[in-house]
Design a protein around this motif. Structure first.
Motif, short mmCIF file in Angstrom:
data_model
loop_
_atom_site.label_atom_id
_atom_site.label_comp_id
_atom_site.label_asym_id
_atom_site.label_seq_id
_atom_site.Cartn_x
_atom_site.Cartn_y
_atom_site.Cartn_z
N ASN A 150 23.28 71.91 -30.68
CA ASN A 150 24.44 71.08 -30.35
C ASN A 150 24.07 69.66 -29.94
N THR A 151 22.84 69.46 -29.48
CA THR A 151 22.40 68.13 -29.05
C THR A 151 21.71 67.33 -30.16
N GLY A 152 21.57 67.93 -31.33
CA GLY A 152 21.01 67.21 -32.47
C GLY A 152 19.51 67.30 -32.63
N TRP A 153 18.84 68.08 -31.77
CA TRP A 153 17.39 68.18 -31.87
C TRP A 153 16.94 68.86 -33.16
N VAL A 154 17.59 69.95 -33.51
CA VAL A 154 17.22 70.67 -34.74
C VAL A 154 17.38 69.77 -35.95
N GLU A 155 18.50 69.06 -36.00
CA GLU A 155 18.74 68.14 -37.11
C GLU A 155 17.67 67.05 -37.17
N ALA A 156 17.32 66.48 -36.02
CA ALA A 156 16.32 65.41 -35.98
C ALA A 156 14.95 65.91 -36.42
N LEU A 157 14.59 67.10 -35.98
CA LEU A 157 13.29 67.66 -36.36
C LEU A 157 13.25 68.01 -37.85
N ASN A 158 14.32 68.61 -38.35
CA ASN A 158 14.37 68.92 -39.79
C ASN A 158 14.29 67.66 -40.62
N LYS A 159 14.99 66.62 -40.19
CA LYS A 159 14.98 65.35 -40.91
C LYS A 159 13.59 64.74 -40.94
N ALA A 160 12.82 64.97 -39.87
CA ALA A 160 11.45 64.44 -39.79
C ALA A 160 10.45 65.34 -40.52
N GLY A 161 10.91 66.44 -41.10
CA GLY A 161 10.04 67.30 -41.89
C GLY A 161 9.46 68.49 -41.16
N TYR A 162 10.04 68.83 -39.99
CA TYR A 162 9.54 69.95 -39.21
C TYR A 162 10.47 71.15 -39.30
N GLN A 163 9.90 72.32 -39.16
CA GLN A 163 10.69 73.54 -39.01
C GLN A 163 10.97 73.74 -37.52
N ALA A 164 12.24 73.92 -37.18
CA ALA A 164 12.63 74.13 -35.78
C ALA A 164 12.87 75.61 -35.53
N ILE A 165 12.25 76.13 -34.48
CA ILE A 165 12.41 77.53 -34.10
C ILE A 165 12.95 77.57 -32.68
N THR A 166 14.14 78.10 -32.50
CA THR A 166 14.71 78.21 -31.16
C THR A 166 14.55 79.63 -30.65
N ILE A 167 14.34 79.75 -29.36
CA ILE A 167 14.26 81.04 -28.70
C ILE A 167 15.30 81.05 -27.58
N ASP A 168 16.02 82.15 -27.45
CA ASP A 168 16.89 82.35 -26.29
C ASP A 168 16.04 83.03 -25.22
N ASP A 169 15.81 82.33 -24.11
CA ASP A 169 15.03 82.93 -23.03
C ASP A 169 15.67 84.23 -22.57
N ARG A 170 14.84 85.14 -22.08
CA ARG A 170 15.37 86.40 -21.52
C ARG A 170 16.45 86.09 -20.49
N GLY A 171 17.55 86.85 -20.53
CA GLY A 171 18.66 86.62 -19.62
C GLY A 171 19.64 85.56 -20.09
N HIS A 172 19.36 84.92 -21.23
CA HIS A 172 20.17 83.81 -21.72
C HIS A 172 20.62 84.05 -23.16
N GLY A 173 21.67 83.35 -23.54
CA GLY A 173 22.12 83.38 -24.92
C GLY A 173 22.35 84.80 -25.41
N LEU A 174 21.75 85.13 -26.55
CA LEU A 174 21.89 86.46 -27.14
C LEU A 174 20.72 87.37 -26.83
N SER A 175 19.81 86.93 -25.97
CA SER A 175 18.71 87.79 -25.55
C SER A 175 19.18 88.78 -24.48
N GLU A 176 18.37 89.79 -24.26
CA GLU A 176 18.73 90.86 -23.32
C GLU A 176 18.88 90.31 -21.90
N LYS A 177 19.89 90.80 -21.19
CA LYS A 177 20.14 90.38 -19.82
C LYS A 177 19.42 91.31 -18.85
N LEU A 178 18.71 90.73 -17.92
CA LEU A 178 17.94 91.49 -16.93
C LEU A 178 18.41 91.07 -15.54
#
Length: 252
Positions: free
Chosen positions: A38-66
């Protein structure tokens, strides 16, 4: 989103684009989508020729809640990141972390330096070593029955963010107890990879970028003009400085 098991814990991640991989580790209360897409980082990295890999930290996003604070020490979350690289068959990657994600990045670089080509630590200066003092207020804000009951400004800020992102506030409260564990200054000096330390000019949480950079064998500092802790996340100048840093180290 795809998931994998890290020591039995379900961790969600996503891959965007092709090119040299950059692992993105988000901050407290956020997620891969909120912090990086949502902040444009993935787009900026892809535009610069990089593959962007996001991780949802444990307890966050769609990762398991502990709900046990002992599950959220930064070294444990760094192990999740390392296992994701292993899961994806990536021997070495650039890593960019923001706030709590920067602390996780630091622990990753200490414990698994062979995995990290270079790192960007945003929203985290000397607070990495000295620790942060408002954890109790944030925990109380997350555990309050309603936003109206939260009076402390920092606690209120994080409660609003958690409510807006529909986060699991109980899991976040457990995370806040232990995820801010300071890093020993001798361990900071052990981080052998190049590191860009980027902190907002008006960020009153992170601590000095230059002081932390001075402790790092290959550290450099970047002050994000006129930005506080929250607003620095998606700043265009921050992205430009980070991409330029990656380019210098990709060539090296």
């Amino acid at each position: 989103m795809p998931t994998f098991l890290s020591d039995g814990i379900s961790i969600a991640y996503e891959i965007y684009g092709e090119g040299e991989p950059v692992l993105l580790i988000h901050g407290f209360g956020s997620s891969g989508i909120i912090n990086w897409v949502n902040t444009g980082w993935v787009e900026a990295l892809n535009k610069a020729g990089y593959q962007a890999i996001t991780i949802d930290d444990r307890g966050h996003g769609l990762s398991e809640k502990l709900y046990d604070p002992n599950d959220y020490y930064p070294a444990l979350m760094a192990a999740d990141a390392e296992r994701l690289l292993e899961h994806l068959g990536i021997e070495r990657a650039f890593v960019i972390g923001y706030s709590m994600g920067a602390r996780i990045t630091a622990f990753l670089a200490v414990e698994w330096p062979e995995r990290v080509k270079a790192a960007v630590m945003g929203g985290m200066g000397m607070g990495l070593v000295t620790g942060l003092s408002d954890s109790r207020e944030i925990i109380d804000g997350l555990n309050a029955d309603s936003l109206a009951d939260v009076k402390h400004p920092t606690g209120r800020q994080f409660r609003i963010f958690a409510d807006h992102s529909k986060a699991d506030r109980q899991a976040l409260a457990a995370c806040m107890v232990s995820s801010r564990q300071p890093m020993d200054i001798d361990d900071v000096r052990r981080i052998s990879v190049p590191v860009l330390v980027a902190v907002g000019e008006t960020d009153d949480m992170a601590g000095s970028a230059q002081e932390l950079a001075d402790l790092l064998p290959k550290g450099e500092a970047f002050v994000i003009p006129r930005r506080n802790h929250m607003l620095a996340t998606g700043d265009a100048r921050f992205k430009e400085a980070a991409v330029a840093f990656l380019e210098r180290n990709a060539q090296a």
